[in-house]
Design a protein around this motif. Structure first.
Motif, PDB file in Angstrom:
ATOM      1  N   ASN A 212      38.352  36.504  53.811  1.00  0.00           N
ATOM      2  CA  ASN A 212      38.276  36.112  52.402  1.00  0.00           C
ATOM      3  C   ASN A 212      38.771  37.237  51.493  1.00  0.00           C
ATOM      4  OD1 ASN A 212      37.456  34.891  49.931  1.00  0.00           O
ATOM      5  ND2 ASN A 212      35.465  35.909  50.088  1.00  0.00           N
TER       6      ASN A 212
ATOM      7  N   SER B  15      42.053  39.169  49.181  1.00  0.00           N
ATOM      8  CA  SER B  15      43.362  39.083  48.529  1.00  0.00           C
ATOM      9  C   SER B  15      43.789  40.484  48.125  1.00  0.00           C
ATOM     10  CB  SER B  15      43.300  38.225  47.268  1.00  0.00           C
ATOM     11  OG  SER B  15      43.012  36.894  47.591  1.00  0.00           O
TER      12      SER B  15
ATOM     13  N   ARG C 138      38.609  37.000  47.878  1.00  0.00           N
ATOM     14  CA  ARG C 138      39.522  35.973  47.378  1.00  0.00           C
ATOM     15  C   ARG C 138      38.856  35.090  46.314  1.00  0.00           C
ATOM     16  NH1 ARG C 138      41.922  33.056  52.134  1.00  0.00           N
ATOM     17  NH2 ARG C 138      42.445  35.204  52.681  1.00  0.00           N
TER      18      ARG C 138
ATOM     19  N   LEU D 211      39.750  36.104  42.837  1.00  0.00           N
ATOM     20  CA  LEU D 211      41.170  36.297  42.529  1.00  0.00           C
ATOM     21  C   LEU D 211      41.569  35.807  41.129  1.00  0.00           C
ATOM     22  CD1 LEU D 211      43.930  37.252  43.447  1.00  0.00           C
ATOM     23  CD2 LEU D 211      44.282  35.062  44.576  1.00  0.00           C
TER      24      LEU D 211
ATOM     25  N   GLU E 208      47.843  36.407  48.181  1.00  0.00           N
ATOM     26  CA  GLU E 208      46.558  35.709  48.166  1.00  0.00           C
ATOM     27  C   GLU E 208      45.818  35.801  49.491  1.00  0.00           C
ATOM     28  OE1 GLU E 208      46.858  31.603  47.073  1.00  0.00           O
ATOM     29  OE2 GLU E 208      44.705  31.286  47.378  1.00  0.00           O
ATOM     30  N   LYS E 209      46.556  35.641  50.592  1.00  0.00           N
ATOM     31  CA  LYS E 209      45.854  35.496  51.875  1.00  0.00           C
ATOM     32  C   LYS E 209      46.054  36.691  52.788  1.00  0.00           C
ATOM     33  CE  LYS E 209      45.532  30.562  51.848  1.00  0.00           C
ATOM     34  NZ  LYS E 209      45.811  29.311  52.493  1.00  0.00           N
TER      35      LYS E 209
END
Ligand code: ADP
Ligand code: ASP
Ligand code: MG
Length: 405
Positions: free
Chosen positions: A260, A262, A311, A314, A337-338
């Protein structure tokens, strides 16, 4: 008579049959002539479902109302468990966090326990009742209900064990103990007999969900020895204890990961005092935890500053950075993001060289690119692409031979 705190997580009370199973285990413990205090979490995924519901109504719900909502999950569990114990002809009483004398600070959704006045718990124990306390909640100075951060029932259990000077604190869950890595990801993962507070703390901070990090801090501070064990099987679990001789012989004891995550980069900001303070000050004010930070070597008197966050933060972080970035005349914000963080943990690293190099070589052999690195005395963590996380964990588990005792 001994006092035992038993904590059961959400998966252990997910349905009626499971609640009945927990009731049987609790009554067994009581019949073995113990005072029993039980802490329970919300059933199954109820906390996640409530959060989802709140966000369907409103993008950023009031934190006070969020706590009011989330605390209901644990209240479902305490009442049902108490009824199931009554059905087995034993005495039990359910208490909310406030009723149990758990006091918390003002920080809604991530409150700290400030004190515990366990008079009511003790009175009920004296009457011969099993006392069932709702995990993850307390009462704040405004007399409002406050929750203790995700996984906070672990903290309730440990803090109660410390306040009651309990003889044992048992954390019951859907795995048989703490493993060399998440057994759901690596089937060869091995259950550990024991692990030090420091290692467990690093593992929890590195994303291993089995114990909440703050609960381990409190356990270490008050010397509460914990046993993590299965709700469904009778076997011995894992002891979380102070470091003992011999633990350092094991160089790496576990692999943790956090999917989880970013990664954000503030591009081309001036190389002068106060820039980092400004960026991270704004994020801290919004209660966004920043994890790894890398500042590139200055070129043309400008820097790029990269860092990772959960994340789930974010959206909030991006909107803050857009504003701050403009003010600081940054050349832009980039976002991946990931990503995932993969960490190796072990007290033995303190006295062995070359551990990080072996980790990097293992990832390189897998053709996995390392985007960021951070280390502590007993941990090395690397940021990789999220889709490569599982491959990285499996390769490291094999390279450090964690399946072997
Ligand atoms: P509970 O609902 O009982 O609080 P959690 O879901 O919070 O349970 O924690 C248990 C889960 O933690 C396990 O199902 C397992 O998938 C995960 N886990 C991650 N890392 C580890 C590890 N090193 N050892 C054991 N379990 C782990
Ligand atoms: N129900 C809360 C959560 O899901 C607390 C806990 O389970 O420990 O985070
Ligand atoms: Mg948990």
């Amino acid at each position: 008579m001994k006092t035992v705190v038993m904590k059961f997580g959400g998966s252990s009370v997910a349905d009626v049959q499971k609640v009945q199973n927990v009731a049987r285990r609790v009554v067994e413990k009581k019949k073995a002539k113990n005072h029993v205090v039980v802490v329970v979490s919300a059933p199954g995924d109820m906390t996640d479902d409530l959060i989802e519901k709140a966000h369907q109504l409103c993008e950023s719900p009031s934190e006070r109302e969020m706590d009011m909502l989330l605390s209901t999950g644990e209240q479902v569990s305490i009442a049902l468990l108490s009824m199931a114990i009554h059905h087995l002809k034993a005495g039990a009483v359910s208490l909310t966090g406030p009723q149990a004398g758990i006091y918390a600070d003002h920080n809604h959704t991530r409150a700290k326990i400030t004190k515990i006045l366990p008079d009511k718990i003790q009175e009920e124990l004296r009457k011969g009742n099993v006392v069932i306390v709702a995990g993850f909640q307390g009462i704040n100075p405004n007399q409002d209900i406050a929750t203790l951060g995700r996984g906070g029932s672990d903290l309730t259990a440990v803090a109660l064990a410390a306040a009651l000077k309990a003889d044992a604190c048992e954390i019951y869950t859907d795995v048989s103990g703490v493993y060399t890595t998440d057994p759901r990801i690596v089937p060869e993962a091995r259950k550990l007999d024991k692990i030090s507070y420091d290692e467990m703390l690093e593992m929890a901070g590195a994303g291993s969900q089995v114990m909440q990090a703050r609960s381990i801090e409190v356990a270490k501070k008050y010397g509460v020895e914990l046993q993590v064990r299965s709700t469904f099987l009778k076997e011995e679990g894992t002891w979380i204890i102070e470091e003992v001789k011999g633990m350092e012989d094991v160089i790496v004891s576990s692999i943790a990961f956090d999917k989880n995550q970013s990664k954000l980069t503030v591009l081309g900001v001036e190389d002068r005092p106060g820039i980092a303070a400004r960026i991270f000050g704004e994020l801290a004010e919004a209660h966004i935890n920043v994890d790894m930070i890398i500042q590139s070597a200055a070129q043309d008197r400008t820097n790029d500053i990269s860092f990772t966050i959960a994340r789930t933060d974010l959206k909030k972080a991006l909107s803050i950075l857009k504003e701050v970035g403009k003010e600081l005349k940054s050349q832009g914000i980039s976002c991946e993001e990931k990503v995932a963080k993969v960490s190796i943990v072990g007290v033995g690293m303190k006295s062995h060289a070359g551990v990080a190099a072996k980790m990097f070589k293992t990832l390189s052999d897998e053709k996995i690119n390392i985007e960021m690195i951070s280390t502590s005395e007993i941990k090395v963590a690397c940021v990789v692409k999220e889709f490569e996380c599982q491959q990285a964990v499996k390769a490291l588990h094999k390279a450090f031979e964690l399946h072997k005792k």
